[in-house]
Design a protein around this motif. Structure first.
Motif: not given
Lengths: 235, 140
Positions: A107-117, B88-106
């Motif tokens: 849980x910690x890893x999921x939240x912290x790494x996502x926010x960090x990046x 969620x798929x229909x929403x993908x376009x609304x991310x704008x320039x945050x899309x890249x960082x958010x996908x990477x973070x996820x």
């Protein structure tokens, strides 16, 4: 013909049928492509339906009037996870310590790494608030995001992307790490990727599925506690 | 059949599918009620799962009654995510320039959480003298 279409397009029955048909289509493709986790049947169904909605100019609200009957079953399905959990109760009791440790670590890893990046790329605080609870099951994540000032629709999108990613990559990543314990594989997948990960785990092994369901349920509570605390460090 | 049959025989007249449905919905309903009453961000169905677990431990009959329904629902779990996923798929376009960082973070955080979680589980299980559960072959 257009008259029949304009009537049916507003009928919930059409979009309910389309949802089930798209999933059946997804299953056929999934099996044809050798059951690769990346092309999972629900991802294929979502893509097909999104394209159909865009092509016919149907709004999501109209679509959801029919699809809500399927969507509603997510609640009862969560209740149903109690049965595999019961079947594995003695195993769960014996593994109480590994479960607790993996829950906190995952849980910690999921939240912290996502926010960090995300914050390293200068993503704004309101979007970070929607990202933080992404590993929790959708209903919980939406509530947590809203409480810390994030958009619930964006949170839903983050939850969904997390689930897809977990369902697609859990198997290769866990194989790479040479983890063969089904309890560890399932539990970690449920903690990191909620219902999607749990559905994937059930497809692979029943023990993994039961532990994934447990991980999903426990991380719903853990994320509610940890996400607001960790978010504060990134604001 | 006598006039004063015990309640157990009355429920025997209700088809098992209906009883199973009633048990699942009843647990969810009780869970929703509790979730709203205590104002914690834990959703009703998660409490419902806990109620159902208590019921299953308590009653062998409940186990037999709900099993066919549970197998049907859990066997087709992926279907249930389709409607939300379309949104969620229909929403993908609304991310704008945050899309890249958010996908990477996820992606990175999800893979990291699976890895760290599973490694922690395996490590603590070994430290506490637990035998790993590897009975079935790793399959795709």
């Amino acid at each position: 013909m257009t008259e029949v279409w304009s009537y049916l397009a507003r009928d919930p029955l059409l979009w309910l049928s389309m949802t089930v048909a798209a999933y059946a289509f997804g299953l056929v493709i999934f099996n044809r492509l050798g059951r690769q986790p990346l092309f999972n049947p629900s991802l294929i169904a979502m893509g097909v339906l999104a394209l159909i909605l865009l092509a016919t100019g149907t709004t999501f609200e109209t679509y959801f009037e029919g699809a809500q009957f399927v969507h509603f079953l997510l609640g009862p399905a969560t209740v149903c996870l109690a049965l595999p959990l019961y079947d594995n109760l003695s195993r769960v009791r014996r593994a109480a310590l590994p479960i607790l440790a993996a829950l906190i670590a995952g849980s910690l890893t999921a939240i912290a790494t996502a926010l960090g990046i995300a914050s390293a790329f200068g993503v704004s605080p309101t979007i970070l608030a929607a990202l933080a609870p992404k590993s929790a099951t959708a209903a919980v994540a939406l509530g947590i995001a809203e409480q810390s000032g994030g958009s619930p629709t964006l949170a839903a999108l983050m939850v969904f992307m997390t689930g897809l990613c977990g369902a697609a990559f859990a198997t290769p990543v866990l194989n790479l790490l040479r983890i063969r314990d089904w309890r560890a594989r399932g539990f970690a997948t449920g903690v990191a990727a909620h219902g999607f990960g749990t559905a994937r785990a059930f497809n692979v092994n029943p023990t993994a599925g039961a532990f994934a369901g447990l991980g999903m349920g426990l991380n719903a509570m853990m994320t509610a506690i940890l996400a607001p605390l960790i978010l504060r460090m990134f604001l | 059949m006598g006039k004063n049959q015990p309640a157990r025989n009355q429920t025997a007249m209700i088809p098992p599918t209906i009883l199973a449905l009633l048990a699942v919905l009843g647990c969810q309903l009780a869970g929703e009620a509790l979730s709203h009453a205590i104002r914690l961000p834990v959703p009703g169905p998660v409490f419902g799962m806990a109620f159902m677990l208590v019921g299953l431990i308590w009653s062998p009959r409940l186990r037999d009654t709900v099993r066919p329904l549970v197998d049907t629902i859990l066997g087709n779990l992926l279907l249930l995510f389709v409607p939300a996923g379309v949104g969620a798929m229909l929403q993908l376009g609304t991310l704008g320039r945050d899309a890249g960082p958010l996908v990477l973070a996820v992606v990175v955080s999800t893979l990291a959480a699976i890895s760290i979680g599973a490694l922690t589980f395996a490590l603590v299980a070994r430290l506490t003298g637990e035998r790993p559960d590897t009975e079935a072959e790793v399959q795709r």
